[in-house]
Design a protein around this motif. Sequence first.
Motif, PDB file in Angstrom:
ATOM      1  N   LEU A   1       0.894  -1.264   0.073  1.00 12.42           N
ATOM      2  CA  LEU A   1      -0.037  -0.008  -0.014  1.00 12.42           C
ATOM      3  C   LEU A   1       0.823   1.181   0.147  1.00 12.42           C
ATOM      4  O   LEU A   1       0.569   2.129  -0.844  1.00 12.42           O
ATOM      5  CB  LEU A   1      -0.972  -0.064   1.232  1.00 12.42           C
TER       6      LEU A   1
ATOM      7  N   ALA B   1       2.571   1.803  -3.349  1.00 14.65           N
ATOM      8  CA  ALA B   1       1.581   2.047  -4.461  1.00 14.65           C
ATOM      9  C   ALA B   1       1.471   3.650  -4.255  1.00 14.65           C
ATOM     10  O   ALA B   1       1.476   4.524  -5.315  1.00 14.65           O
ATOM     11  CB  ALA B   1       0.249   1.376  -4.207  1.00 14.65           C
ATOM     12  N   LEU B   2       1.251   4.278  -2.930  1.00 17.59           N
ATOM     13  CA  LEU B   2       1.153   5.680  -2.689  1.00 17.59           C
ATOM     14  C   LEU B   2       2.253   6.349  -3.555  1.00 17.59           C
ATOM     15  O   LEU B   2       2.268   7.235  -4.081  1.00 17.59           O
ATOM     16  CB  LEU B   2       0.660   5.975  -1.354  1.00 17.59           C
TER      17      LEU B   2
ATOM     18  N   HIS C   1       2.304   6.367  -6.958  1.00 20.32           N
ATOM     19  CA  HIS C   1       1.332   7.115  -7.635  1.00 20.32           C
ATOM     20  C   HIS C   1       1.784   8.593  -7.447  1.00 20.32           C
ATOM     21  O   HIS C   1       1.701   9.410  -8.510  1.00 20.32           O
ATOM     22  CB  HIS C   1       0.253   6.702  -7.037  1.00 20.32           C
TER      23      HIS C   1
ATOM     24  N   MET D   1      -6.103   1.545  -3.250  1.00 20.76           N
ATOM     25  CA  MET D   1      -5.282   1.624  -4.203  1.00 20.76           C
ATOM     26  C   MET D   1      -5.664   2.079  -5.374  1.00 20.76           C
ATOM     27  O   MET D   1      -5.404   2.739  -6.219  1.00 20.76           O
ATOM     28  CB  MET D   1      -4.208   0.486  -4.179  1.00 20.76           C
ATOM     29  N   GLU D   2      -6.926   1.205  -5.692  1.00 18.42           N
ATOM     30  CA  GLU D   2      -7.833   1.268  -6.998  1.00 18.42           C
ATOM     31  C   GLU D   2      -8.471   2.776  -6.954  1.00 18.42           C
ATOM     32  O   GLU D   2      -8.241   3.489  -7.913  1.00 18.42           O
ATOM     33  CB  GLU D   2      -8.724   0.389  -6.959  1.00 18.42           C
TER      34      GLU D   2
ATOM     35  N   MET E   1      -5.536   5.866  -5.912  1.00 17.21           N
ATOM     36  CA  MET E   1      -4.301   6.068  -6.465  1.00 17.21           C
ATOM     37  C   MET E   1      -4.276   5.455  -8.027  1.00 17.21           C
ATOM     38  O   MET E   1      -3.232   5.275  -8.649  1.00 17.21           O
ATOM     39  CB  MET E   1      -3.236   4.910  -5.785  1.00 17.21           C
TER      40      MET E   1
ATOM     41  N   ALA F   1      -4.726   2.771  -9.281  1.00 19.69           N
ATOM     42  CA  ALA F   1      -4.083   1.569  -9.647  1.00 19.69           C
ATOM     43  C   ALA F   1      -4.938   0.387 -10.403  1.00 19.69           C
ATOM     44  O   ALA F   1      -6.146   0.491 -10.161  1.00 19.69           O
ATOM     45  CB  ALA F   1      -3.634   0.985  -8.237  1.00 19.69           C
TER      46      ALA F   1
END
Length: 190
Positions: free
Chosen positions: A120, A123-124, A127, A155-156, A159, A161
């Motif tokens: 997580l 991912a941030l 992004h 995330m989706e 971000m 994702a």
Amino acid sequence: MIDMINTYDHEDAELLVPAAERAVPVLAELIGRARSSDVPVIYANDNFGLWRSHHGELVDTALSRPRAGLVEPICPADDSLFVVKTRHSNFYDTPMAYLLWQLGAGTVVLTGQVTEQCVLYSALDAHIRHLHVTVPRDAVASIHPHLEAAALEMMERNMDARIVQAEEVDFRGTRWPVSEGTPHEPGGRS
């Protein structure tokens, strides 16, 4: 791949192991497809608090422990890229952003453990560096499944994702280039 070179002798390891056991065969297949498509596989791994350690020592330590079977199928190849990290994000105080910039990466596929923590936060950080993020839900492992579901949703939603199955990740013919005009050079424009 995040934190999969692991000794599994830490707090919450017994909660993590079943998810890791499900993810490892998927990861091994995904790594094989990436390598056969000449897409770089980057291992980002905690240093287990061993401040003098290097990636070879981390791998050797993990392979010497009782859960070596979770590491062997996904071991780094001799030419694999490896970033040793000290905190949750692959980017925090590491050369990851510079490495991705040098590779011309515009997309990252985040795999590994722990979904609700290191995946997580990585991912941030990807992004906010204007990288496109893909997370194969079957190639990540969690300690708490309900938090994993929340992390994947965050995330989706937050971000942008792509949350997919590993089989949907298509490396063939893809250079994973930086989008035209995307400013994510380290220390530079953003």
